[in-house]
Design an enzyme around this catalytic site. Sequence first.
Site, short mmCIF file in Angstrom:
data_model
loop_
_atom_site.label_atom_id
_atom_site.label_comp_id
_atom_site.label_asym_id
_atom_site.label_seq_id
_atom_site.Cartn_x
_atom_site.Cartn_y
_atom_site.Cartn_z
NE ARG A 91 -1.18 -1.74 4.70
CZ ARG A 91 -0.89 -2.42 4.76
NH1 ARG A 91 -0.78 -3.82 3.78
NH2 ARG A 91 0.10 -3.16 6.20
CG ASP A 96 -2.89 0.75 11.71
OD1 ASP A 96 -4.13 0.99 11.22
OD2 ASP A 96 -2.16 0.41 11.21
#
Length: 161
Positions: A91, A96
């Site tokens: 990716r 997060d």
Amino acid sequence: MNIAYILTGGNLGNRLINMERAQKYLEEDVGKIARSSKIYETAAWGNSEQPDFYNQVHIVKTNLSAQEVMQSVLLIEEKMGRVRTFKNAARIIDIDILFFNNDIINSINLVVPHPEIANRRFVLEPLNELSPQFMHPVLHKTIKELLSTCKDMLKVTPVKN
């Protein structure tokens, strides 16, 4: 004022530029970055047949709620061209929320602290650089203690301050 520990990472495209763009967007859309770790490089976790990742932890001071931060980071990922395909896929960027204050959140679209912190050296190394004495609110161990017992043996190498 809330304190969020946010991990950015990616392994596609120009990783360094993508990390810098993610940091810029965090400042614009989430809050003031108080401190950032070095950028670390590590082999892909969970799916090793892909390029190595760059990862970095940011301590962000924000007026947003945890849910609002989550919405903002998803929009940043989208703005940067993240396409979700399958778990642990390569990716351009992944963002997060590791911790949000000392809150424990278990909702359908947000779990804080991030449930895999203790199992991932690429998260613990930059966290330990910034806040070795930070106490995990669920596991009741410091980041330093979690790093010392982490079973993940993937090499985590600093690449940039």
